[in-house]
Write an enzyme that holds these catalytic residues in place. Structure first.
Site, PDB file in Angstrom:
ATOM      1  N   MET A  35      21.014 -77.587  72.016  1.00 42.93           N
ATOM      2  CA  MET A  35      20.158 -76.603  71.340  1.00 42.93           C
ATOM      3  C   MET A  35      19.183 -77.255  70.366  1.00 42.93           C
ATOM      4  O   MET A  35      18.005 -76.902  70.316  1.00 42.93           O
ATOM      5  CB  MET A  35      21.024 -75.571  70.610  1.00 42.93           C
ATOM      6  CG  MET A  35      20.212 -74.456  69.963  1.00 42.93           C
ATOM      7  SD  MET A  35      21.204 -73.302  69.023  1.00 42.93           S
ATOM      8  CE  MET A  35      22.008 -72.372  70.297  1.00 42.93           C
TER       9      MET A  35
ATOM     10  N   TYR B 286      27.060 -82.775  75.885  1.00 46.82           N
ATOM     11  CA  TYR B 286      27.870 -81.759  76.557  1.00 46.82           C
ATOM     12  C   TYR B 286      28.016 -82.064  78.047  1.00 46.82           C
ATOM     13  O   TYR B 286      27.046 -82.431  78.712  1.00 46.82           O
ATOM     14  CB  TYR B 286      27.218 -80.383  76.410  1.00 46.82           C
ATOM     15  CG  TYR B 286      27.279 -79.820  75.006  1.00 46.82           C
ATOM     16  CD1 TYR B 286      28.506 -79.537  74.403  1.00 46.82           C
ATOM     17  CD2 TYR B 286      26.112 -79.576  74.303  1.00 46.82           C
ATOM     18  CE1 TYR B 286      28.560 -79.008  73.115  1.00 46.82           C
ATOM     19  CE2 TYR B 286      26.151 -79.042  73.015  1.00 46.82           C
ATOM     20  CZ  TYR B 286      27.383 -78.766  72.433  1.00 46.82           C
ATOM     21  OH  TYR B 286      27.427 -78.245  71.169  1.00 46.82           O
TER      22      TYR B 286
ATOM     23  N   LYS C 222      -5.046 -66.079  77.025  1.00 46.81           N
ATOM     24  CA  LYS C 222      -3.893 -65.170  77.073  1.00 46.81           C
ATOM     25  C   LYS C 222      -2.646 -65.927  76.643  1.00 46.81           C
ATOM     26  O   LYS C 222      -2.673 -67.164  76.533  1.00 46.81           O
ATOM     27  CB  LYS C 222      -3.741 -64.582  78.471  1.00 46.81           C
ATOM     28  CG  LYS C 222      -3.401 -65.578  79.553  1.00 46.81           C
ATOM     29  CD  LYS C 222      -3.620 -64.970  80.933  1.00 46.81           C
ATOM     30  CE  LYS C 222      -3.394 -65.987  82.013  1.00 46.81           C
ATOM     31  NZ  LYS C 222      -2.139 -65.863  82.701  1.00 46.81           N
TER      32      LYS C 222
ATOM     33  N   ARG D 118      -1.117 -59.094  93.858  1.00 47.08           N
ATOM     34  CA  ARG D 118      -0.620 -58.645  92.548  1.00 47.08           C
ATOM     35  C   ARG D 118      -1.494 -57.460  92.131  1.00 47.08           C
ATOM     36  O   ARG D 118      -1.158 -56.323  92.410  1.00 47.08           O
ATOM     37  CB  ARG D 118      -0.686 -59.770  91.508  1.00 47.08           C
ATOM     38  CG  ARG D 118       0.276 -60.914  91.753  1.00 47.08           C
ATOM     39  CD  ARG D 118       0.405 -61.851  90.562  1.00 47.08           C
ATOM     40  NE  ARG D 118      -0.865 -62.184  89.925  1.00 47.08           N
ATOM     41  CZ  ARG D 118      -1.029 -63.156  89.037  1.00 47.08           C
ATOM     42  NH1 ARG D 118      -0.002 -63.913  88.683  1.00 47.08           N
ATOM     43  NH2 ARG D 118      -2.203 -63.397  88.489  1.00 47.08           N
TER      44      ARG D 118
HETATM   45  C1  LIG Z   1      -6.932 -63.426  86.363  1.00 49.84           C
HETATM   46  C2  LIG Z   1      -6.768 -64.808  85.848  1.00 49.84           C
HETATM   47  N1  LIG Z   1      -7.860 -65.586  85.722  1.00 49.84           N
HETATM   48  C3  LIG Z   1      -7.764 -66.866  85.280  1.00 49.84           C
HETATM   49  C4  LIG Z   1      -6.550 -67.418  84.944  1.00 49.84           C
HETATM   50  C5  LIG Z   1      -6.493 -68.850  84.480  1.00 49.84           C
HETATM   51  O1  LIG Z   1      -5.728 -69.618  85.352  1.00 49.84           O
HETATM   52  P1  LIG Z   1      -5.529 -71.191  85.119  1.00 49.84           P
HETATM   53  O2  LIG Z   1      -4.777 -71.325  83.843  1.00 49.84           O
HETATM   54  O3  LIG Z   1      -4.735 -71.640  86.289  1.00 49.84           O
HETATM   55  O4  LIG Z   1      -6.892 -71.767  85.033  1.00 49.84           O
HETATM   56  C6  LIG Z   1      -5.404 -66.639  85.069  1.00 49.84           C
HETATM   57  C7  LIG Z   1      -4.097 -67.227  84.757  1.00 49.84           C
HETATM   58  O5  LIG Z   1      -3.105 -67.019  85.364  1.00 49.84           O
HETATM   59  C8  LIG Z   1      -5.516 -65.308  85.530  1.00 49.84           C
HETATM   60  O6  LIG Z   1      -4.438 -64.530  85.663  1.00 49.84           O
END
Ligand SMILES: Cc1ncc(COP(=O)(O)O)c(C=O)c1O
Length: 367
Positions: A304, A256, A35, A130
């Site tokens: 920056m 800065y 992801k 969640r």
């Molecule tokens: C549902 C779910 N599974 C697995 C993971 C993987 O987590 P990690 O990167 O801590 O291994 C995440 C990441 O937040 C997640 O939301």
């Protein structure tokens, strides 16, 4: 000439970290969590290193399409399921498996028209609060799902809030176990920290594990442990060069807000990297940096496009010297390592955030 900043994604390190995960996960199947554009690395760039996984887990439909476009025919799991009814059409078309975490998603499925029933992962809220059905509502959700002609196999999942921390996973695991023990189907409970820290418990390894951060060489329980302890390798190097040198007299200040004042005469190097490249502005004097593979420190405030380093430990360094912001210095400089977790700690955050925040203007290559 472009600015001399460059991010490099290390394919062999991705492969190594996946193998390391498999070693802990034993017989479990491994979802490579990709992801957020593979934690900022780029899905297309990590694909070769992670194609040995059993499946890819992500949450953006466009990212799922990209994984299919790379030729991946195996499982893809949408960790948050669908957001609106038409997403289900894409799930059917691309053969995506998806989490189901709320009644609204079951409603959408019940009116979805498909010839191919979907594989779904019913998510339990076992304490993270969640996504997911609470243990008390879980079985009713399962019964509803199980009765739908649109659903093929139902698997079970939950997510730990404290796998990297003292509270641990026992309380959530117990809630999950109690509500699912007599239900038939595969399970998936573990993120990176659970696999690394709790893999002696076979329930943690059943049946699919979902590591993300460790695949990218990040340490979920840093600073309690470091990458060497877990046998992980960095998969991203952010590198740049010194584009100017200044000699600071005693009392001279840097950047800065004049946040750093020289207590003795000092040579400083100006580095082509700033917060617009994704380097955290919250890093301040003392944050670790490598110059020509030698460890030194940031001085003053990150701006920056530039940051400033103390050249005292590297007197031979000057214009054009190599700077490693995190990752691995070149072989010419001994391949010295600077952990992204350490830099993140100096900024009061975690390696996850730094990886994800490398800015679009930074050119990226793979090796
Ligand atoms: C549902 C779910 N599974 C697995 C993971 C993987 O987590 P990690 O990167 O801590 O291994 C995440 C990441 O937040 C997640 O939301």
């Amino acid at each position: 000439m472009p600015r001399p900043i460059l991010a490099t994604i290390h394919t062999a390190a991705l492969r190594h970290n996946l193998a390391r995960m498999r070693q802990s996960a034993q017989d479990a199947k491994v979802w490579a969590v990709v992801k957020a554009n593979a934690y900022g690395h780029g899905i297309e760039r990590v694909f070769d290193g992670l194609r040995g996984a059993d499946g890819f887990a992500l949450l953006d439909l466009a990212e799922a399409e990209r994984v299919r476009a790379l030729g991946w025919r195996g499982p893809i799991l949408l960790l948050e399921g669908v957001f609106e009814p038409r997403d289900l059409e894409l799930c059917s078309r691309l053969g995506l498996w998806h989490a189901v975490h709320c009644d609204e998603q079951i409603d959408m499925l019940s009116s979805h028209k498909t010839h191919v029933p979907h594989r779904v992962f019913l998510k339990m809220n076992s304490g993270m609060n969640r996504l997911g059905f609470t243990p008390g509502r879980y079985r009713a959700a399962w019964a509803r799902l199980n009765a739908l002609p649109q659903v093929d196999e139902v698997s079970f999942m939950t997510h730990f809030s404290d796998a990297d921390a003292p509270r641990g996973i026992a309380h959530q695991l117990a809630a999950f176990e109690a509500a699912t023990q007599d239900l038939p189907g595969e399970r998936s409970v573990s993120n990176s920290a659970a696999v690394l820290r709790h893999a002696d418990d076979s329930r943690v390894r059943a049946d699919w594990v979902r590591p993300g951060i460790v695949l990218y060489g990040g340490v979920p329980d840093f600073p309690e442990h470091g990458a060497a302890h877990w046998g992980l390798q960095p998969t991203m190097t952010l590198a740049s060069k010194i584009i100017a040198v200044q000699d600071l007299p005693v009392g001279g200040t840097v950047g800065y807000g004049s946040l750093f004042t020289a207590e003795q005469a000092l040579r400083i190097g100006i580095v082509a990297c700033g917060y617009a490249d994704g380097y955290p502005r919250h890093c301040s004097t003392g944050a670790p940096v490598l110059v020509d593979g030698v460890r030194t420190r940031l001085v003053g405030r990150v701006s920056m496009d530039m940051l400033v380093v103390d050249l005292t430990p590297v007197p031979q360094a000057g214009f054009g010297s190599d700077v490693t912001l995190w990752g691995r210095a070149s072989a010419e400089h001994g391949g010295a390592l600077l952990s992204i977790d350490e830099v993140a700690q100096a900024a009061g955050t975690v390696g996850y955030e730094l990886m994800c925040a490398v800015a679009p203007r930074v050119p990226v290559t793979t090796d």
